[in-house]
Design a protein around this motif. Structure first.
Motif, PDB file in Angstrom:
ATOM      1  N   LEU A 188       0.765  -1.180   0.097  1.00  0.00           N
ATOM      2  CA  LEU A 188      -0.019  -0.068  -0.040  1.00  0.00           C
ATOM      3  C   LEU A 188       0.873   1.388   0.003  1.00  0.00           C
ATOM      4  N   TYR A 189       1.886   1.198   0.869  1.00  0.00           N
ATOM      5  CA  TYR A 189       2.844   2.351   0.945  1.00  0.00           C
ATOM      6  C   TYR A 189       3.657   2.740  -0.548  1.00  0.00           C
ATOM      7  N   GLY A 190       3.769   1.431  -1.138  1.00  0.00           N
ATOM      8  CA  GLY A 190       4.572   1.581  -2.229  1.00  0.00           C
ATOM      9  C   GLY A 190       3.652   1.935  -3.379  1.00  0.00           C
ATOM     10  N   GLN A 191       2.450   1.810  -3.349  1.00  0.00           N
ATOM     11  CA  GLN A 191       1.475   2.454  -4.401  1.00  0.00           C
ATOM     12  C   GLN A 191       0.920   3.797  -4.135  1.00  0.00           C
ATOM     13  N   TYR A 192       0.698   4.091  -2.903  1.00  0.00           N
ATOM     14  CA  TYR A 192       0.035   5.362  -2.611  1.00  0.00           C
ATOM     15  C   TYR A 192       0.684   6.450  -1.910  1.00  0.00           C
TER      16      TYR A 192
END
Lengths: 511, 329
Positions: A188-192
């Motif tokens: 999630l962190y990588g994406q957003y």
């Protein structure tokens, strides 16, 4: 603002315990009881404030405002307390207080108690943190605090084979589940590029990617493990019997709900609510709920070990809670969904009370008789009437008999599942039938002809009876006003959980 | 009606039903005696029995626990509470929507408290009786509940003020539907209810848990004195209440409107008429059944419930449900 003290008090208590312990055993016990009582006070105040105002309380660590200077997104860790969080914080502190009070007598024969009380308080910190946090990584940290404290507490009696065995099993599989959760957070962190739940919810809503779905899958898998849903319930049936009974009461009453079902509901609604198909997620959860209901309750019938029976029954009851959450997701926005979610929240609180009570009863029996084999426990009621009465109340409540609190919560779940899909209601009823059979069997054992082992048994001391009676009283009082409680607390709590845009705007303001 | 009047009425009903149910006990014994060419006891014999039991010493077995003494009190308390939800010719005093579940629950709870009291006595005879009662309890409620809920559902389709309450029966009767299918279904369900009633009051085929000759009174083996008296009274009230349910479901007709009565006199007349109907139902299901049949073995009785009555109940329910489609008008 009392919110920070919800973490400060038990954390300070935990770190000060080894020092206070130098003053002697009595001081240590008194300290632990005092700290948990204080935390209970803080949580009650917090619950009252949130319930009264009906607003979401936001606290930013290290700043006045979660938003960074000159940027439109939150950069700090936020704690976000809505009615649901406050309710669960109250539940956690109440059960923790009762369990610690109970431990003062129950754990007296064990060694290494300064570590025990430290771990219990750390466990409480972890659970409270999960309930109040609004930051995904902060959530993971608190989840690990809770998990690691519970691994250690399950294996606390390390001179017994089963403590070590259950501890190892729980730790290995539990770490794997935690790793899944961490991986989900990483994706999630990588994406957003953010970890604040509220902001993440907004980002997912704006750009729902495949990565978000994979992350949700990983998170849900890890959290279903932590809640003891069926394909991954095996650790629970070993960990609960092996842990000291005061710990089983906390594990079964709190850990599987805060670290499992609460977190699942929070993520599914508040974070992913706007970006995914709720119907799909709802039906996936319903599927696991049905399996959990049947397997947990059916396995409870055939147990001969009392605590193992209660552990499987916990698995079964988690099934009801998951069913409520699943229907709440699948029927989002309708009255049925509201009622199901309120039922799930209500049942979480009720089950925490009654399962804690049942494990405390089991602890009293083990403490006084030294066995938890049901075949040897015939006729306890003659020698331990108060304990047996507490068991009777707990068992009747968990089956869901009308004058007690279990009725209303199960009723909400039955009613909503019958309206949603009659097939699910039939499964829920079958689960209850199994549950009834399991508890009536134990009841007959308790009330039967006294066996030789039981003839010289006595009631435990006050420090063990009082916690049981507190819970009995709570169960009976909650049972007398079920619809008032449901109307005033549970339905509003369900509504705040469903209203995810309010959750987002509470942190981001009008952005 | 405010709470005070309701409470007074409730106490009055309790006194009346205690009297009527014990009186029925006497009538029943007299009738069965006559069927077997005996004189039989006087009509008021159950009252003498009750008074004698109350005055006698109650012996508590050495192995008994607290619940042994508590169970009869709770059983009586539950049966009194049950009266508040029992249709007695007029709508129950505390009836609300959905109270049928409470009714079934309390009725079952009386049986369960008997079982718990028996288990608490520590006597093996009572334990065996308790196991049998438990098995019968589980078997018999299924067909009855299916039948009862089907009828209530069918009645609620006709438009009632409080759906799924015991007062529903006085707004619409199941015979009113009048279609051939519904009449056949209702007759089948009546049969199920009569069999359920016989097993609820444990007579004839279903006199299994008590089984005087075989198990030495079974569940009640260790009870004596006033504890036994309380149980006997609770059982008598339970018999009356169970029969009241059958009467309310199938024969709810009143007479007060023909006599032109309203208010309290109407209630009294209805209560008396209801009592007559209850006695008639009990005569068929209790006295005759008791006189002409013997006891079954426990496995046979359970078999009857699962292989005869439950299917009968399902067929009756299906007929009533299919009737709503209006295929055969």
């Amino acid at each position: 603002m009392m919110l920070p003290y919800l973490i400060i008090v038990p954390l300070f208590g935990a770190f000060a315990t080894p020092l206070v312990g130098l003053a002697g055993k009595k001081a240590r016990e008194l300290w632990a009881v005092l700290i948990t009582a204080l935390t209970l006070g803080v949580a009650s105040e917090l619950f009252y404030t949130v319930w009264k105002s009906g607003e979401i309380m936001v606290y930013t660590l290290g700043g006045k405002n979660p938003l960074g200077q000159g940027v439109g997104f939150p950069i700090r860790i936020v704690w976000e307390v809505d009615l649901l969080s406050a309710l669960f914080a109250l539940m956690v502190t109440l059960i923790a207080f009762v369990a610690v009070l109970y431990s003062t007598e129950y754990m007296r024969h064990d060694t290494g108690l300064e570590k025990y009380y430290t771990l219990v308080l750390v466990l409480e910190v972890g659970m409270l943190g999960i309930a109040i946090t609004g930051d995904l990584f902060n959530f993971y940290v608190f989840l690990e605090i809770m998990s690691i404290a519970s691994y250690a507490l399950v294996a606390f009696r390390n001179d017994t084979w089963e403590g070590i065995e259950a501890g190892i099993k729980y730790m290995f599989t539990g770490s794997l589940a935690s790793a899944f959760i961490l991986l989900g957070i990483v994706l999630l962190y990588g994406q957003y590029g953010t970890l604040t739940m509220a902001y993440l919810a907004k980002m997912i809503a704006g750009n729902p990617t495949f990565t978000a779905k994979v992350a949700l899958g990983l998170l849900a898998g890890g959290l279903l493990f932590k809640s003891g849903a069926v394909p991954v319930h095996m650790w629970l049936a070993d960990a609960h019997p092996a842990a000291p009974s005061s710990i089983s009461a906390m594990l079964s009453g709190l850990v599987i709900k805060i670290g499992g079902t609460y977190a699942l509901a929070r993520l599914a609604f508040s974070v992913f609510g706007m970006g995914i198909s709720m119907k799909t997620v709802g039906w996936i959860i319903i599927f696991f709920a049905c399996a959990t209901l049947i397997v947990g309750n059916a396995m409870a019938i055939i147990q001969t070990d009392m605590k193992r029976l209660f552990a499987f029954s916990s698995v079964g009851q988690i099934g009801y809670i998951l069913l409520g959450i699943g229907i709440g997701l699948a029927a989002y926005g309708s009255d049925v969904g509201d009622v199901a979610l309120a039922g799930a929240i209500y049942h979480t609180v009720n089950h925490a009370l009654m399962k804690a009570l049942l494990f405390l009863v089991a602890g009293a029996v083990i403490h006084q008789l030294g066995t938890k084999n049901l075949n040897e426990l015939s006729g306890i009621a003659r020698r331990m009437p108060v304990t047996s009465f507490a068991f009777l109340v707990g068992a009747a409540a968990i089956i869901g008999l009308p004058p007690l609190n279990g009725f209303a919560s199960k009723w909400l779940i039955y009613e909503s599942s019958a309206l949603f899909n009659p097939f699910l209601a039939a499964i829920a009823i079958i689960g209850t039938a199994f549950c009834t059979a399991a508890y009536i069997r134990v009841l007959f054992t308790f009330f039967g002809r006294p066996s030789e082992r039981v003839v010289n048994a006595t009631e435990p001391g006050k420090a063990m009876l009082v916690p049981m009676l507190i819970l009995v009283l709570a169960i009976i009082i909650m049972g007398l006003f079920p619809w008032a409680i449901s109307e005033k607390v549970m339905i509003p709590a369900a509504k705040t959980l469903e209203n995810f845009s309010a959750y987002v705007t509470a942190v981001l303001g009008g952005v | 009606m405010n709470v005070l009047y309701a409470t007074l009425g409730f106490i009055g009903i309790y006194a009346y039903v205690s009297f009527a149910s014990l009186l029925w006990g006497g009538i029943d014994r007299k009738l069965v005696a006559r069927m077997q060419r005996r004189m039989g006891p006087p009509l008021l014999q159950p009252f003498y029995d009750f008074l004698k039991l109350v005055s006698k010493e109650s012996i508590i077995p050495r192995d008994a626990n607290r619940f042994f003494e508590l169970a009869p009190v709770l059983a009586l308390a539950v049966s009194i509470a049950l009266l508040a939800y029992t249709p007695l010719g007029f709508e129950p005093l505390f009836g609300t929507k959905g109270d049928v579940i409470l009714f079934v629950y309390l009725l079952t709870l009386i049986g369960f408290l008997r079982v718990l009291g028996a288990v608490s006595s520590g006597s093996p005879y009572a334990q065996i009786g308790a196991q049998r009662e438990m098995i019968i309890l589980v078997s018999r409620e299924g067909p009855m509940m299916l039948a009862l809920f089907t009828i209530l559902w069918r009645l609620s389709e006709l438009g009632v003020t409080k759906p799924f309450s015991m007062g529903t029966f006085y707004e619409h009767s199941i015979w009113e539907l009048g279609t051939p299918m519904s009449v056949i279904g209702t007759v089948i369900l009546l049969f199920v209810f009569m069999a359920w009633l016989a097993s609820e009051i444990e007579v004839g085929y279903f006199d299994i848990p008590e089984a005087e000759t075989e198990l030495a009174e079974g569940t009640m083996a260790e009870y004596s004195g006033r504890h036994l008296a309380l149980f006997e009274l609770a059982s008598a009230i339970k018999a009356f209440v169970s029969a009241s349910l059958v009467v309310a479901v199938f024969f709810p007709w009143g007479i007060s409107q023909y006599l032109g009565l309203t208010g309290v006199p109407a209630m009294v007349v209805e209560l008396l008429f209801h009592t007559l109907k209850v006695f008639a139902v009990l005569f068929v299901s209790m006295s005759v059944f008791r006189a002409v049949t013997g006891r079954l073995r426990i496995n046979q009785a359970v078999g009857i419930f699962w292989t005869r009555l439950l299917p009968a109940s399902i067929v009756g329910a299906l007929l009533l449900a299919l009737d709503t489609l209006g295929v055969i008008a």
